[in-house]
Design an enzyme around this catalytic site. Sequence first.
Site, mmCIF file in Angstrom:
data_model
loop_
_atom_site.group_PDB
_atom_site.id
_atom_site.type_symbol
_atom_site.label_atom_id
_atom_site.label_comp_id
_atom_site.label_asym_id
_atom_site.label_seq_id
_atom_site.Cartn_x
_atom_site.Cartn_y
_atom_site.Cartn_z
ATOM 1 N N GLU A 1 -10.882 19.514 22.715
ATOM 2 C CA GLU A 1 -12.019 20.381 23.044
ATOM 3 C C GLU A 1 -13.314 19.865 22.403
ATOM 4 O OE1 GLU A 1 -10.805 24.404 22.088
ATOM 5 O OE2 GLU A 1 -9.752 24.576 23.988
ATOM 6 N N GLU B 1 -4.003 24.193 28.324
ATOM 7 C CA GLU B 1 -3.667 25.259 27.371
ATOM 8 C C GLU B 1 -3.958 26.598 28.008
ATOM 9 O OE1 GLU B 1 -5.785 25.321 23.650
ATOM 10 O OE2 GLU B 1 -5.612 23.166 23.394
HETATM 11 C C1 GAL Z 1 -8.000 26.227 21.905
HETATM 12 C C2 GAL Z 1 -7.635 25.051 21.001
HETATM 13 C C3 GAL Z 1 -6.268 25.229 20.396
HETATM 14 C C4 GAL Z 1 -6.118 26.604 19.837
HETATM 15 C C5 GAL Z 1 -6.385 27.610 20.920
HETATM 16 C C6 GAL Z 1 -6.224 29.044 20.487
HETATM 17 O O1 GAL Z 1 -9.341 26.357 22.118
HETATM 18 O O2 GAL Z 1 -7.688 23.830 21.685
HETATM 19 O O3 GAL Z 1 -6.085 24.239 19.392
HETATM 20 O O4 GAL Z 1 -7.028 26.779 18.796
HETATM 21 O O5 GAL Z 1 -7.697 27.465 21.376
HETATM 22 O O6 GAL Z 1 -6.568 29.943 21.509
#
Ligand code: GAL
Length: 674
Positions: free
Chosen positions: A156, A313
Amino acid sequence: MTRSETTAPWPTEGLSFGGDYSPEQWSWDVVLEDMELMRRAGVNLVTLGVFSWVVHEPRDGEFDFSWLDRMLDLLHENGIRVDLATPTAAVPMWLHEAHPEILPHDIHGHPLAPGGRLGWCASSPVFRSYALRIVERLAEHVAGHPAVRLWHVSNELGGGNARCHCAVSNARFREWVAAKYGDVQTLNAAWGMAFWGNSYSSFDEVTTPWGITAHNPGQLLDYERFSSDELLAHYRAEREVLQRVTPDVPITTNFMVGIGTDIVDYTRWADEMDIVANDHYTVGPDPLKHEDIAFSGDRMRGMSKGAPWMLMEHAAGAGSWHPVNQPKTPDEIIRHALAHVARGSDSVLFFQWRASISGTEQFHSAMVPHAGADSVVYRTIVDLGAKLTALAEVQGSRVEPARVALLHDNEAGWALRSGLKPQNPQRYADTARALHNALFQRAVTVDVIGPWTALDGYALVVVPGLFLLSDENARAIEEFVESGGTTIVTWFSGIVDENNTVRPGGYPGILRSVVGTSSEEFFPLDAEQSVALSNGWTGRRWMERMRPVDSPEGAESVADYAEGGYRGGPAVVRRRLGAGVAWYLSTDLDTASLDDLMGRVLSETGVRPAAEVAPGVEAVRRTAPDADYLFLLNHTGETGWARTRGVDLLTGREHADRVVLDPGAVAVIREERP
Ligand code: GAL
């Protein structure tokens, strides 16, 4: 829309299923249990090593890949492929200690503290050299390992280090500005520095917009562009190393495309990815979470030019970064995951595999919760894995070509938040989401694309609050309408040029010639205010003093303001232009009014829904040369239905002409072709 073929090999056979995996947080017996649980759930891809720099390089220049070797071999033995991260989101403490100057500096010029993640300035040559060294050593070490199927550059980018005001960033910003404008007179003219007598006499006087003062909107916008460019330069530098060392492994980085204005310019970054990937988190109080998933999915598909993209994710339940973090029901876990697949994702990946017990995100949900495998969440994950296996043949298919495009540009969002506006703050994506939702509710597929994208093949182009618009892109909208297309332009579109300078002569600026009319004054409304329109519609948020509509331009007022200072003046205008039609909405129509308008526009343009469905049922079709897959998602608490014929891949049931969906249920119908 021209769709380019994806060349990158997909990292898994069938849809990818899994998530971020952080075995460095666990003992070996837990890791062995993970393998067993992953196999049971059908996990076939994990993202490994996102925060493992200090594991690979425990001290400056001392490399140790033994942990990684063990993990890669174990995952490979278990049939699980790896999306391997370059670990540059996680600066080792020894590097912070040796080089405190790499930390991002906040708006007051103060360094952030070490710890957390992404603790580096994108312009720092010191950080860059350490980062590229670990990337190169890592790539050389794993080259040829059969488990490694994808590179995940950092994490990110911009999530914590998007804007920096250190001395190095200031120097780089000056160089960037000088390269863009050439001479200081051109810069002064572009940024309008004559206002408040802020003109520069030399590029040496230019700084990042730091500290507390009213910075110039042109400078603020360019600083956003600069910051995005610096992070992209970092991505490219890592990519160059990876391409050289492991030319056969595709490369991506995880975007954060969701509610609000993007932190960096993902739409312009997308062409630099072998596969475009997104991290998507719904926001607790958002009443239209499912529409947000659809909006971001339609954006991702616009960025991938129709090719499959990757959901890198999302959450199996609650996040931990909202004020109140609520879990998902099992139905929601399944439905939200498949909603991304419906819109073109060929993966369902989560943050993260196993819930951490310590660290900042110790209460974030995971595929295996703190309670362990004997839990509703893990059982739902197993069920989801089985469903994705049943959908394996969908991988590689594409969402059917959309007849509607919605123009969306991060630069317009940045321009909107750069400087004071008639209404502060204004969130750029709100208008886009309202218009997208009106189409979503009618099961109409939409491509969300940059305004520079070719508009051929679309019947309707929606231009929601596109505050910044270039001459060239405005001309493309005009030509699209002249040659038979329909456009809906909303308030506060076409207002400024690329320098964030207002286009004089009336609103909507550069789009006046498209909508055939103009306004001369804005009247923003409070959250509690609304305005009645003459045809029974209701406006919110905004009104404009429109000039009377004159018939030589072929424009007609479809709805006048029925009250307030602009009573009797046009509020919603429709005009014929060449072979097409342009609509202008000078107020923000409420949901019911917008739905009514959309019904009329869709019937005039002949745009059809993906399927005939009950209210609240989402429908999207993915197509392959030999099959069509209709995704049906019932987002309501009532029984729903859809009209189609075929077999539900999730249940094996044949449906003769109608599918009935339980509350919250999903069906994926391989449709019978006539
Ligand atoms: C994302 C990040 C992850 C984790 C996740 C939690 O933005 O890439 O590492 O922090 O959020 O929601």
